[in-house]
Scaffold this motif. Structure first.
Motif, PDB file in Angstrom:
ATOM      1  N   ALA A  65       0.816  -1.212   0.000  1.00 40.51           N
ATOM      2  CA  ALA A  65       0.000   0.000   0.000  1.00 40.51           C
ATOM      3  C   ALA A  65       0.848   1.260   0.000  1.00 40.51           C
ATOM      4  N   VAL A  66       1.958   1.231   0.740  1.00 43.65           N
ATOM      5  CA  VAL A  66       2.795   2.432   0.794  1.00 43.65           C
ATOM      6  C   VAL A  66       3.571   2.595  -0.510  1.00 43.65           C
ATOM      7  N   GLY A  67       3.974   1.477  -1.131  1.00 42.01           N
ATOM      8  CA  GLY A  67       4.611   1.508  -2.439  1.00 42.01           C
ATOM      9  C   GLY A  67       5.898   2.305  -2.519  1.00 42.01           C
ATOM     10  N   ASP A  68       6.599   2.455  -1.436  1.00 45.87           N
ATOM     11  CA  ASP A  68       7.823   3.260  -1.392  1.00 45.87           C
ATOM     12  C   ASP A  68       8.960   2.399  -0.864  1.00 45.87           C
ATOM     13  N   ASP A  69       9.907   2.056  -1.731  1.00 51.03           N
ATOM     14  CA  ASP A  69      10.977   1.152  -1.299  1.00 51.03           C
ATOM     15  C   ASP A  69      11.864   1.751  -0.214  1.00 51.03           C
ATOM     16  N   SER A  70      11.880   3.076  -0.075  1.00 49.01           N
ATOM     17  CA  SER A  70      12.672   3.660   1.012  1.00 49.01           C
ATOM     18  C   SER A  70      12.016   3.384   2.367  1.00 49.01           C
ATOM     19  N   LEU A  71      10.728   3.099   2.386  1.00 51.52           N
ATOM     20  CA  LEU A  71      10.044   2.734   3.626  1.00 51.52           C
ATOM     21  C   LEU A  71      10.068   1.228   3.860  1.00 51.52           C
ATOM     22  N   TRP A  72      10.261   0.467   2.793  1.00 51.22           N
ATOM     23  CA  TRP A  72      10.349  -0.983   2.945  1.00 51.22           C
ATOM     24  C   TRP A  72      11.583  -1.380   3.743  1.00 51.22           C
ATOM     25  N   LYS A  73      12.674  -0.648   3.580  1.00 51.97           N
ATOM     26  CA  LYS A  73      13.930  -1.020   4.250  1.00 51.97           C
ATOM     27  C   LYS A  73      13.800  -1.044   5.762  1.00 51.97           C
ATOM     28  N   PRO A  74      13.257   0.006   6.400  1.00 56.28           N
ATOM     29  CA  PRO A  74      13.104  -0.083   7.856  1.00 56.28           C
ATOM     30  C   PRO A  74      12.114  -1.175   8.276  1.00 56.28           C
ATOM     31  N   LEU A  75      11.104  -1.419   7.451  1.00 56.60           N
ATOM     32  CA  LEU A  75      10.156  -2.493   7.753  1.00 56.60           C
ATOM     33  C   LEU A  75      10.866  -3.840   7.760  1.00 56.60           C
ATOM     34  N   VAL A  76      11.601  -4.107   6.714  1.00 58.88           N
ATOM     35  CA  VAL A  76      12.307  -5.394   6.614  1.00 58.88           C
ATOM     36  C   VAL A  76      13.358  -5.518   7.710  1.00 58.88           C
ATOM     37  N   TYR A  77      14.031  -4.432   8.019  1.00 62.33           N
ATOM     38  CA  TYR A  77      15.034  -4.473   9.084  1.00 62.33           C
ATOM     39  C   TYR A  77      14.385  -4.815  10.426  1.00 62.33           C
ATOM     40  N   GLN A  78      13.257  -4.230  10.726  1.00 62.54           N
ATOM     41  CA  GLN A  78      12.572  -4.519  11.990  1.00 62.54           C
ATOM     42  C   GLN A  78      12.095  -5.972  12.032  1.00 62.54           C
ATOM     43  N   ILE A  79      11.639  -6.480  10.895  1.00 57.20           N
ATOM     44  CA  ILE A  79      11.237  -7.897  10.832  1.00 57.20           C
ATOM     45  C   ILE A  79      12.461  -8.779  11.039  1.00 57.20           C
ATOM     46  N   CYS A  80      13.563  -8.415  10.400  1.00 59.40           N
ATOM     47  CA  CYS A  80      14.797  -9.196  10.545  1.00 59.40           C
ATOM     48  C   CYS A  80      15.299  -9.202  11.986  1.00 59.40           C
ATOM     49  N   LEU A  81      15.132  -8.111  12.682  1.00 62.07           N
ATOM     50  CA  LEU A  81      15.543  -8.077  14.092  1.00 62.07           C
ATOM     51  C   LEU A  81      14.779  -9.108  14.919  1.00 62.07           C
ATOM     52  N   LYS A  82      13.565  -9.407  14.525  1.00 62.22           N
ATOM     53  CA  LYS A  82      12.773 -10.420  15.245  1.00 62.22           C
ATOM     54  C   LYS A  82      13.344 -11.818  15.033  1.00 62.22           C
ATOM     55  N   THR A  83      14.190 -11.994  14.010  1.00 64.13           N
ATOM     56  CA  THR A  83      14.812 -13.309  13.800  1.00 64.13           C
ATOM     57  C   THR A  83      15.862 -13.606  14.868  1.00 64.13           C
TER      58      THR A  83
END
Length: 154
Positions: A65-83
């Motif tokens: 929905a946001v469609g902005d790859d510059s916002l995807w990076k912090p999202l993916v990083y936060q998900i990765c931290l949960k690993t």
């Protein structure tokens, strides 16, 4: 738990049917961390179902929905931290979200590999065999979607 499911379902539908730019940077920033933190919501029963049916689709749809790859990076990083969570269930939940993001974003996920690869490398040597096997499956799915082997990045 019922309230969490209802909220995630409502958010998913808001993201899915957003044709007017409802999900902007401000709303994304406000929703991203609480949504990712749902991976740590270890319910007594049905955690895997909760993650797969509510957290995974809602998180992926937020990214679309946001469609902005510059916002995807912090999202993916936060998900990765949960690993790196102490619970194997949370680590597996994080992998399910990454798998779905890769599937939904397709080749656009390639820009997120630099953030993702170090965490996947750690999970390839996880103490829990289930996590390690799931990580191998997720990497295989990523290779299929991205069309190139990822082993050269490890």
């Amino acid at each position: 738990m019922l309230l969490c499911k209802a909220i995630l379902n409502c958010l998913f539908k808001c993201f899915l049917y957003d044709t007017e730019g409802f999900v902007n940077k401000q709303r994304f920033d406000m929703l991203m961390q609480p949504l990712v933190d749902q991976l740590e919501n270890l319910v007594e029963e049905g955690y895997e179902e909760y993650v797969k049916e509510y957290v995974v689709p809602c998180t992926s749809q937020l990214a679309l929905a946001v469609g902005d790859d510059s916002l995807w990076k912090p999202l993916v990083y936060q998900i990765c931290l949960k690993t790196r969570h102490s619970s194997a269930e949370v680590r597996k939940g994080s992998l399910h979200v990454l798998r779905n993001l890769n599937s939904k974003l397709g080749e656009d996920f390639m820009t997120l590999l630099p953030e993702t690869i170090p965490f996947l490398a750690e999970l390839m040597e996880d103490d829990e065999e289930e996590v390690e096997l799931l990580c191998q499956d997720v990497i295989a799915d990523m290779e299929t979607v991205l069309g190139e082997p990822l082993q050269k990045y490890f």
